[in-house]
Design a protein around this motif. Structure first.
Motif, PDB file in Angstrom:
ATOM      1  N   TYR A  10       0.832  -1.206   0.000  1.00 51.85           N
ATOM      2  CA  TYR A  10       0.000   0.000   0.000  1.00 51.85           C
ATOM      3  C   TYR A  10       0.869   1.259   0.000  1.00 51.85           C
ATOM      4  N   TRP A  14       0.837   4.038  -2.785  1.00 47.67           N
ATOM      5  CA  TRP A  14       0.460   5.399  -2.391  1.00 47.67           C
ATOM      6  C   TRP A  14       1.491   6.417  -2.882  1.00 47.67           C
ATOM      7  N   TRP A  54      -5.464  13.374  -0.217  1.00 44.74           N
ATOM      8  CA  TRP A  54      -6.721  12.640  -0.036  1.00 44.74           C
ATOM      9  C   TRP A  54      -7.106  11.897  -1.309  1.00 44.74           C
ATOM     10  N   ILE A  55      -6.958  12.542  -2.447  1.00 41.81           N
ATOM     11  CA  ILE A  55      -7.248  11.880  -3.723  1.00 41.81           C
ATOM     12  C   ILE A  55      -6.325  10.678  -3.901  1.00 41.81           C
ATOM     13  N   THR A  57      -4.895   8.934  -1.565  1.00 38.35           N
ATOM     14  CA  THR A  57      -5.253   7.887  -0.613  1.00 38.35           C
ATOM     15  C   THR A  57      -6.361   7.006  -1.162  1.00 38.35           C
ATOM     16  N   TRP A  58      -7.389   7.610  -1.732  1.00 39.74           N
ATOM     17  CA  TRP A  58      -8.509   6.822  -2.243  1.00 39.74           C
ATOM     18  C   TRP A  58      -8.154   6.073  -3.524  1.00 39.74           C
ATOM     19  N   VAL A  59      -7.417   6.706  -4.402  1.00 38.46           N
ATOM     20  CA  VAL A  59      -6.998   6.019  -5.638  1.00 38.46           C
ATOM     21  C   VAL A  59      -6.064   4.862  -5.295  1.00 38.46           C
ATOM     22  N   LEU A  61      -5.998   3.198  -2.530  1.00 37.47           N
ATOM     23  CA  LEU A  61      -6.779   2.149  -1.876  1.00 37.47           C
ATOM     24  C   LEU A  61      -7.456   1.256  -2.911  1.00 37.47           C
ATOM     25  N   VAL A  62      -8.031   1.858  -3.939  1.00 39.46           N
ATOM     26  CA  VAL A  62      -8.680   1.071  -4.998  1.00 39.46           C
ATOM     27  C   VAL A  62      -7.654   0.207  -5.725  1.00 39.46           C
TER      28      VAL A  62
END
Length: 93
Positions: A10, A14, A54-55, A57-59, A61-62
């Motif tokens: 991760y 990231w 933040w963007i 982090t979510w990308v 994660l996917v």
């Protein structure tokens, strides 16, 4: 895949994603026409680092869910990408 390797995966995803997202929509001093003496015109003035984090982090994660799922369920194994037939299945643990 263990917890440590999942966290490392991760973190790598990231940081790679962050380095891709970081230069998107950067407003430089040259773009705004307010160049501070002693700095380069390409120096960022408005960079929105928190929003980009933040963007990212979510990308990430996917992407991590997809990649970890592929690894966890064994959809792609080391034998699938062994182009030179060096990996022998009897050594696989």
């Amino acid at each position: 895949m263990g917890i440590t390797s999942a966290l490392v995966l991760y973190a790598v995803i990231w940081f790679m994603t962050f380095l891709v997202v970081l230069p998107i929509r950067v407003k430089t001093q040259g773009d705004l026409g307010e160049i501070v003496p002693g700095t380069h015109a390409g120096a960022p003035e408005v960079h929105n680092t928190k929003r980009k984090a933040w963007i990212t982090t979510w990308v990430a994660l996917v992407l991590w869910v997809i990649i970890a799922g592929i690894i966890f369920f064994g959809l792609i194994t080391l034998e699938d990408i062994d182009l030179f037939h060096r990996w022998n299945s009897e050594y696989a643990g």
